[in-house]
Scaffold this active site. Structure first.
Site: not given
Length: 308
Positions: A151, A182, A251, A254, A277, A286
């Site tokens: 990110r 995150k 992004h 990414r 994730h 994806y």
């Protein structure tokens, strides 16, 4: 407003005087109630006797008419507010719109570059280079964004050395990038050969720009941690110079990293881990990009896909 029934008019008066809604919001409320009244009249339904089942059918009718989920949600919110007030006035026994939700809006698919475009962007060398040190930095940042799927905040947050307070760093010996993503979750991502070479070239000149004691891996012209706006502007300009067909933002690289890995490996769990994730459902988007890619290949190549 005069065309509305007394109940709806009084609710709008309450919204204007007591809730002090803006003229624009009042217009939205008025339009919404006019639409509801017209739908009730067409179905011969008394506004005060509207049932939960009838309210659901009205919402379904909006959907069949092709209204976007956000528009349906807005109308339901207006109608729910009106009937909540009517209930407080003792004019209706229940609020038929309580708990009634609009259909979920489909989430837009992330935009990813094609493999050739991504490689072209990563290997692009500008025609004019004002500062070779900043060019080395920019190249390393692009390679890390695409090669490690970072990110923008993770890239900017990298330090030149590992430490207890670092939010991330690159270990060239083990060829790994360690980042805190995150939710303060740490992950490690392999560092590809091209990214490692670009990073070594940047580290060779970083000391000429970095301020004394600056921990950041990537610094700006003034010697301190590079700003997000600098990263975005650099990448946008670099994409234009490389002849990219669309606006490119950090992004997007990414997304390209994830999409291209999935196309090659088909290993959704591995891609989930590399991206950091928490839930596999986040990564599954994806697979839709991969399906679109395969569908385009089929449409272009299969003899039965082409219309005569």
């Amino acid at each position: 407003m005069s065309a509305l029934c007394a109940d709806y008019q009084e609710f709008l008066q309450h919204a204007r005087v007591q809730q002090r809604l803006s003229p624009r919001t009042l217009r939205i409320y008025t339009d919404g109630l006019e639409r509801l009244q017209a739908m009730l009249a067409a179905a011969a339904i008394d506004a005060r006797a509207l049932s939960i089942a009838q309210a659901r059918r009205l919402a379904a009718l909006l959907h069949r008419e092709g209204l976007a989920p956000k528009s349906i949600a807005l109308l339901l919110s207006v109608w729910r507010s009106a009937y909540r007030w009517l209930g407080l006035q003792g004019r209706v026994a229940l609020n038929p719109f309580d708990g009634l939700k609009a259909p979920k809006a489909p989430k837009p698919l992330p935009k990813a570059l094609g493999v050739d475009d991504a490689v072209q962007l990563a290997s692009h060398v500008p025609d004019e280079i004002a500062d070779s040190r900043l060019e080395a930095r920019d190249r390393a940042m692009v390679e890390l964004l695409y090669g490690a799927g970072l990110r923008a905040a993770e890239l900017i947050g990298l330090d030149v050395q590992a430490s207890g307070g670092a939010a991330g760093w690159v270990d060239l010996q083990s060829a790994e990038v360690h980042v805190r993503g995150k939710g303060d979750k740490w992950r490690s991502t392999p560092l590809g050969h091209a990214a490692a070479e670009a990073l070594q070239a940047w580290l060779a000149v970083r000391g000429q720009l970095a301020a004394a004691g600056e921990p950041a891996l990537f610094v700006g012209a003034r010697g301190h941690r590079v700003a997000g706006s600098t990263l975005r502007a650099m990448l946008s300009a670099r994409a234009v110079g490389a002849g990219m067909p669309a606006h490119v933002h950090p992004h997007m690289l990414r997304h390209s990293f994830a999409s291209h890995l999935l196309q090659s490996s088909g290993d959704l769990r591995a891609v989930q881990e590399l991206l950091g994730h928490a839930h596999i459902t986040t990564t599954q988007v994806y697979t839709q990009l991969d399906h679109q890619h395969l569908a385009r290949i089929y449409d272009a190549a299969h003899p039965r896909a082409k219309k005569k």
